[in-house]
Design a protein around this motif. Structure first.
Motif, PDB file in Angstrom:
ATOM      1  N   ARG A  84      39.338  41.940  33.575  1.00 17.83           N
ATOM      2  CA  ARG A  84      38.452  41.510  34.654  1.00 17.83           C
ATOM      3  C   ARG A  84      37.535  42.679  34.994  1.00 17.83           C
ATOM      4  NH1 ARG A  84      42.325  40.595  39.239  1.00 17.83           N
ATOM      5  NH2 ARG A  84      40.503  39.867  40.421  1.00 17.83           N
ATOM      6  N   ILE A  85      36.272  42.387  35.185  1.00 15.91           N
ATOM      7  CA  ILE A  85      35.308  43.467  35.384  1.00 15.91           C
ATOM      8  C   ILE A  85      34.367  43.153  36.543  1.00 15.91           C
ATOM      9  CG2 ILE A  85      33.717  42.499  33.676  1.00 15.91           C
ATOM     10  CD1 ILE A  85      33.014  45.394  32.874  1.00 15.91           C
ATOM     11  N   ASN A  86      33.983  44.182  37.260  1.00 12.31           N
ATOM     12  CA  ASN A  86      33.026  44.074  38.357  1.00 12.31           C
ATOM     13  C   ASN A  86      32.343  45.422  38.508  1.00 12.31           C
ATOM     14  OD1 ASN A  86      31.599  42.895  40.458  1.00 12.31           O
ATOM     15  ND2 ASN A  86      33.221  43.144  41.971  1.00 12.31           N
ATOM     16  N   ASP A  87      31.531  45.571  39.540  1.00 11.02           N
ATOM     17  CA  ASP A  87      30.840  46.826  39.811  1.00 11.02           C
ATOM     18  C   ASP A  87      30.843  47.041  41.318  1.00 11.02           C
ATOM     19  OD1 ASP A  87      28.678  48.834  40.214  1.00 11.02           O
ATOM     20  OD2 ASP A  87      28.349  48.528  38.061  1.00 11.02           O
TER      21      ASP A  87
ATOM     22  N   GLU B  16      22.213  44.442  34.310  1.00  9.54           N
ATOM     23  CA  GLU B  16      21.962  44.859  32.921  1.00  9.54           C
ATOM     24  C   GLU B  16      23.100  45.717  32.380  1.00  9.54           C
ATOM     25  OE1 GLU B  16      18.214  46.806  33.014  1.00  9.54           O
ATOM     26  OE2 GLU B  16      17.097  44.988  33.572  1.00  9.54           O
ATOM     27  N   HIS B  17      23.650  46.589  33.221  1.00 11.76           N
ATOM     28  CA  HIS B  17      24.764  47.441  32.789  1.00 11.76           C
ATOM     29  C   HIS B  17      25.976  46.595  32.454  1.00 11.76           C
ATOM     30  CE1 HIS B  17      26.667  51.441  32.542  1.00 11.76           C
ATOM     31  NE2 HIS B  17      27.750  50.849  33.021  1.00 11.76           N
ATOM     32  N   LEU B  18      26.285  45.611  33.302  1.00 15.93           N
ATOM     33  CA  LEU B  18      27.443  44.742  33.049  1.00 15.93           C
ATOM     34  C   LEU B  18      27.252  43.920  31.779  1.00 15.93           C
ATOM     35  CD1 LEU B  18      28.108  43.541  36.700  1.00 15.93           C
ATOM     36  CD2 LEU B  18      29.688  44.871  35.291  1.00 15.93           C
TER      37      LEU B  18
ATOM     38  N   PRO C  65      37.830  38.790  25.402  1.00 14.43           N
ATOM     39  CA  PRO C  65      38.671  38.695  26.597  1.00 14.43           C
ATOM     40  C   PRO C  65      38.139  39.544  27.747  1.00 14.43           C
ATOM     41  CG  PRO C  65      39.659  40.221  25.050  1.00 14.43           C
ATOM     42  CD  PRO C  65      38.400  39.698  24.397  1.00 14.43           C
ATOM     43  N   LEU C  66      36.937  39.200  28.204  1.00 12.54           N
ATOM     44  CA  LEU C  66      36.285  39.972  29.255  1.00 12.54           C
ATOM     45  C   LEU C  66      35.713  39.004  30.270  1.00 12.54           C
ATOM     46  CD1 LEU C  66      35.551  42.938  29.948  1.00 12.54           C
ATOM     47  CD2 LEU C  66      33.375  42.563  28.793  1.00 12.54           C
ATOM     48  N   THR C  67      36.129  39.111  31.525  1.00 11.89           N
ATOM     49  CA  THR C  67      35.752  38.152  32.555  1.00 11.89           C
ATOM     50  C   THR C  67      35.136  38.864  33.752  1.00 11.89           C
ATOM     51  OG1 THR C  67      37.611  36.738  31.911  1.00 11.89           O
ATOM     52  CG2 THR C  67      36.579  36.283  34.028  1.00 11.89           C
ATOM     53  N   PHE C  68      33.976  38.384  34.179  1.00 11.90           N
ATOM     54  CA  PHE C  68      33.323  38.949  35.357  1.00 11.90           C
ATOM     55  C   PHE C  68      33.926  38.340  36.618  1.00 11.90           C
ATOM     56  CE2 PHE C  68      29.805  38.667  38.528  1.00 11.90           C
ATOM     57  CZ  PHE C  68      29.799  40.005  38.856  1.00 11.90           C
ATOM     58  N   ASP C  69      34.377  39.203  37.535  1.00  8.91           N
ATOM     59  CA  ASP C  69      34.954  38.765  38.797  1.00  8.91           C
ATOM     60  C   ASP C  69      34.194  39.477  39.922  1.00  8.91           C
ATOM     61  OD1 ASP C  69      36.384  38.269  41.072  1.00  8.91           O
ATOM     62  OD2 ASP C  69      38.339  38.781  40.246  1.00  8.91           O
ATOM     63  N   PRO C  70      33.275  38.784  40.596  1.00  8.67           N
ATOM     64  CA  PRO C  70      32.435  39.448  41.605  1.00  8.67           C
ATOM     65  C   PRO C  70      33.197  39.953  42.819  1.00  8.67           C
ATOM     66  CG  PRO C  70      32.107  37.073  41.665  1.00  8.67           C
ATOM     67  CD  PRO C  70      32.941  37.357  40.457  1.00  8.67           C
TER      68      PRO C  70
ATOM     69  N   GLY D 285      40.805  50.667  35.924  1.00  6.05           N
ATOM     70  CA  GLY D 285      40.034  51.904  36.014  1.00  6.05           C
ATOM     71  C   GLY D 285      38.649  51.630  36.524  1.00  6.05           C
ATOM     72  N   GLY D 286      37.770  52.582  36.272  1.00  8.53           N
ATOM     73  CA  GLY D 286      36.410  52.423  36.721  1.00  8.53           C
ATOM     74  C   GLY D 286      35.602  53.698  36.571  1.00  8.53           C
ATOM     75  N   ARG D 287      34.360  53.627  37.037  1.00 10.84           N
ATOM     76  CA  ARG D 287      33.428  54.749  36.931  1.00 10.84           C
ATOM     77  C   ARG D 287      33.472  55.558  38.221  1.00 10.84           C
ATOM     78  NH1 ARG D 287      29.488  56.698  33.801  1.00 10.84           N
ATOM     79  NH2 ARG D 287      29.735  55.060  32.221  1.00 10.84           N
ATOM     80  N   TYR D 288      33.568  56.884  38.070  1.00 10.70           N
ATOM     81  CA  TYR D 288      33.653  57.782  39.230  1.00 10.70           C
ATOM     82  C   TYR D 288      32.673  58.944  39.048  1.00 10.70           C
ATOM     83  CZ  TYR D 288      36.969  59.999  35.951  1.00 10.70           C
ATOM     84  OH  TYR D 288      37.566  60.547  34.834  1.00 10.70           O
TER      85      TYR D 288
END
Length: 418
Positions: free
Chosen positions: A165-168, A255-257, A274-279, A307-310
């Motif tokens: 699951r991915i978000n920003d 665009e990054h996502l 297997p990549l899902t956007f979860d706002p 994880g994520g970007r830091y």
């Protein structure tokens, strides 16, 4: 904090070996940092709630009077602490050794960390973390490399079917501003939003109203949460992604996502990635500045990593911001899902011998089997041979041989343990 019996330890080492091998295959290099860091680094406000769970180490040479005088100020008593995660030590490591590292540095850290948790199932005061991080790359390639390497590692462990699951965090911050939440109340709103998958939209809205959040903002959020909406796969393009978000979301974030999804799709070689956007994926660590993700598997209802970007953390130690993103897989959770405790590549042999076999013959027989590439252990024969062999099989041994005095090891019949 736990002890591990030989079979458990063997399983853990087998899983660690697979993790290391797969991450190294993807171009990551392993580093090691001390178990302790300076108190000021561990309590710099970048570790979130984990800072409250840190084990601190008393300064050397304190006498009883000094301890009493500083009782109301713990920071005056301590100068070091046990690490509560591997990200803060990594940031310090990179700031210290940047001149010796490549421009884009891909690191592996596999090591124990300590937190003063309340012990319960799945939560330990000492546990292993397995992190990969990329520093020096602000593009979508970094996230894509982390995701692909982590999915590949789970596949190699026999846990196929995992998804991410991915978000920003920039999406979340923009949405809260768009709905009208005040800046000071947004951290609390995120804590409530993080419960969305447990309490549902009505539960989130009810909690926000109970907490006295800005009423028009809660109304706007409720309208958004209750509209027809489904999760979509990232790589299907910018148009589909924007359909899941309020109008006006920053284009560079979208665009990054989308770039991450396109890169993962290319690496996996299929559109069914297997990549899902979860706002509304939140993740609790306050140091995340961009992309965030969580690792899921259909066999369990909890996360197996994330994880994520830091991008802002390393600058605290270096005085200059460096883009950074990391992925941590939950080793303790994953190892519990691995049912095969034996290393299929090993040939482990028990040499069962009579009590009267001379010591020299025993060690010569063991040396013979070791020279053949086998793992060998000597066991004195007991009346209940069946129980001895069953115990050996439970400890990962795959075969046995019976040695009597005067026999040449090469003449022994090696039999498979059931």
């Amino acid at each position: 904090m736990r002890d591990f019996l030989p079979a458990d330890k063997a399983r853990r080492e087998r899983v660690l070996a697979v993790i290391r091998e797969r991450y190294r295959a993807h171009g990551f290099d392993e580093i090691e940092t001390p178990v302790m860091e300076e108190y000021s680094r561990l309590h710099a406000g970048i570790g979130g709630d984990n800072e409250k769970l840190a084990y601190n180490v008393l300064k050397r040479g304190l006498d009883a009077d000094a301890i009493v005088r500083a009782a109301d100020s713990p920071a005056d008593l301590t100068d070091l602490g046990l690490r509560y995660d591997l990200t803060v030590p990594l940031a310090r490591f990179y700031a210290t050794h940047r001149g010796e590292l490549p421009t884009v540095f891909r690191s592996i850290q596999i090591a124990p960390v300590w937190r003063a948790e309340r012990p319960q199932k799945g939560r330990y005061r000492q546990f292993m973390q397995c992190d990969i991080d990329i520093m020096g790359d602000a593009t979508a390639r970094a996230e894509a490399e982390l995701i692909v390497a982590s999915l590949d590692t789970l596949d190699a462990l026999g846990l196929e079917g995992a998804s991410v699951r991915i978000n920003d965090r920039r999406v979340l911050d923009w949405m809260l501003e768009h709905f009208g939440f005040e800046l000071t109340e947004r951290p609390g709103v995120l804590i409530t939003l993080d419960k969305l998958d447990k309490v549902g939209p009505s539960g989130v809205v009810a909690e926000l109203r109970e907490r006295g959040a800005t009423a028009p903002a809660v109304d706007a959020l409720e309208g958004f949460l209750t509209r027809p909406m489904t999760l979509e796969y990232v790589p299907y393009g910018e148009r589909q992604l924007r359909k899941l978000l309020p109008e006006g979301v920053p284009g560079n974030v979208v665009e990054h996502l989308v770039g991450i999804g396109d890169a993962v799709r290319a690496a996996r070689g299929t559109d069914e990635i297997p990549l899902t956007f979860d706002p509304f994926l939140v993740r609790g660590m306050g140091y995340y500045t961009g992309t965030i993700f969580e690792l899921a598997h259909p066999s369990v209802d909890y996360s197996l990593g994330g994880g994520g970007r830091y991008d802002g953390m390393i600058g605290r130690f270096l005085g200059q911001d460096v883009p950074a993103v990391g992925f941590s897989i939950g080793f303790e959770r994953i190892v519990d899902l691995i049912s095969d405790a034996q290393d299929a590549a090993s040939d482990a042999l028990v040499v069962v011998h009579d009590a009267n076999v001379p010591l020299g013959e025993l060690l010569a027989a063991k040396a013979y089997f070791v020279s053949q590439g086998r793992r060998a252990r000597l066991e004195t024969r007991t009346k209940n041979l069946k129980a001895l062999l069953e115990r050996a099989a439970g400890q990962g041994y795959t075969s046995f041989a019976v040695l009597s005095a005067g026999l040449d090891p090469s003449e022994l019949e090696v039999k498979t343990l059931a």
